[in-house]
Design an enzyme around this catalytic site. Structure first.
Site, mmCIF file in Angstrom:
data_model
loop_
_atom_site.group_PDB
_atom_site.id
_atom_site.type_symbol
_atom_site.label_atom_id
_atom_site.label_comp_id
_atom_site.label_asym_id
_atom_site.label_seq_id
_atom_site.Cartn_x
_atom_site.Cartn_y
_atom_site.Cartn_z
ATOM 1 N N ASN A 1 0.837 -1.134 0.025
ATOM 2 C CA ASN A 1 -0.217 0.235 -0.031
ATOM 3 C C ASN A 1 0.841 1.185 -0.208
ATOM 4 O O ASN A 1 0.686 2.375 -0.932
ATOM 5 C CB ASN A 1 -0.992 -0.002 1.245
ATOM 6 N N HIS B 1 -8.401 -1.297 5.906
ATOM 7 C CA HIS B 1 -8.635 -2.611 6.405
ATOM 8 C C HIS B 1 -9.343 -3.535 5.291
ATOM 9 O O HIS B 1 -10.149 -2.996 4.515
ATOM 10 C CB HIS B 1 -9.906 -2.191 7.601
HETATM 11 C C1 GAR Z 1 -3.266 -4.970 3.824
HETATM 12 O O1 GAR Z 1 -4.189 -5.952 3.403
HETATM 13 C C2 GAR Z 1 -4.185 -4.083 4.952
HETATM 14 O O2 GAR Z 1 -5.433 -3.875 4.448
HETATM 15 C C3 GAR Z 1 -3.932 -4.930 6.262
HETATM 16 O O3 GAR Z 1 -2.671 -5.383 6.166
HETATM 17 C C4 GAR Z 1 -2.320 -5.489 4.825
HETATM 18 C C5 GAR Z 1 -0.747 -4.548 4.571
HETATM 19 O O4 GAR Z 1 -0.317 -4.782 3.455
HETATM 20 N N1 GAR Z 1 -4.341 -4.283 7.460
HETATM 21 C C6 GAR Z 1 -5.071 -4.884 8.379
HETATM 22 O O5 GAR Z 1 -5.328 -5.876 8.392
HETATM 23 C C7 GAR Z 1 -5.204 -3.933 9.435
HETATM 24 N N2 GAR Z 1 -6.305 -4.327 10.325
HETATM 25 P P1 GAR Z 1 0.785 -4.020 2.879
HETATM 26 O O6 GAR Z 1 1.965 -4.095 3.827
HETATM 27 O O7 GAR Z 1 1.489 -4.751 1.569
HETATM 28 O O8 GAR Z 1 0.441 -2.699 2.426
#
Ligand code: GAR
Length: 213
Positions: free
Chosen positions: A23, A118
């Site tokens: 992200n 989320h």
């Molecule tokens: C993402 O899927 C985000 O939505 C989730 O962690 C992942 C991070 O991915 N967040 C949660 O579960 C928060 N409760 P990334 O490090 O590749 O951005």
């Protein structure tokens, strides 16, 4: 009515990460393409091994590692993070895969200036780091992702944007997570841009998106 907006443009972002950082990468690429009027001022991780730190460095963004185990409690850990964010004068704090629950004191330091992504359609599967697995186990046919303002109640702040994805019969946690991530990478930069343009109006639990211009 609350109209959170940056003090200046480009909006100054502080991004909190714990993991792979896709992200964060989506935000940095949207800025590079000129689709997001923002600058990532600092990336802060509570895990030294987070791949997100390398992604930040590759874009020349300053990083800081603030390990939770170096602090006696959640409050002191998060106050240390808040201090760094304030030293960079960030307009918006973006939780991009940050795996700590924020203490009320941290949330109150940045009222309506913290957003979270989320991986579910909130309020379904709130308050978990395994939302995709829980969606599969529950048997929902549609899941997705949500960008919301962070309030003191976990995953319950006013919703800015959501995107839905189908859950397929042969999905695994990995395939469903990947399909959701694709949407996360779109709506998180979009939500930040709406904040940067001052187009978000919070009225109670609802976020109204003002039309452009
Ligand atoms: C993402 O899927 C985000 O939505 C989730 O962690 C992942 C991070 O991915 N967040 C949660 O579960 C928060 N409760 P990334 O490090 O590749 O951005």
């Amino acid at each position: 009515m609350i109209n959170p907006r940056p003090a200046r443009l480009p909006a100054r972002l502080g991004v909190l990460v714990s993991g792979q950082g896709t992200n964060l990468q989506a935000i940095l690429e949207a800025i590079k393409r000129g689709e997001l009027d923002a600058a990532v001022s600092v990336v802060i991780s509570n895990r030294a091994e987070a791949m997100a730190l390398q992604r930040a460095a590759a874009f020349g963004v300053p990083t800081a590692v603030v390990l939770h185990r170096d602090y006696p409690n959640r409050l002191s850990h998060q106050l240390a993070i808040a201090e760094i964010l304030q030293s960079y004068r960030v307009d918006l704090v973006v939780l991009a895969g940050f795996d700590r629950i924020l203490v009320p004191e941290f949330v109150r330091t940045f009222p309506y200036r913290i957003i979270n992504i989320h991986p579910s359609l909130l309020p379904a599967f709130a308050g978990t780091l395994h939302a995709q697995q829980e969606a599969l186990e529950y048997g929902v046919k549609v899941s997705g992702c949500t960008v919301h303002f962070v309030t003191e109640e976990v995953d319950a702040g006013p919703i800015i944007l959501q995107a839905a994805v189908p859950v397929l019969d042969d999905d695994t946690v990995e395939t469903l997570s990947a399909r959701i991530l694709e949407q996360e990478h779109k709506i998180l930069p979009q939500a930040i841009q709406l904040f940067a343009e001052g187009r978000l109006e919070v009225i109670g639990r609802r976020v109204r998106i003002k039309s452009q211009g």
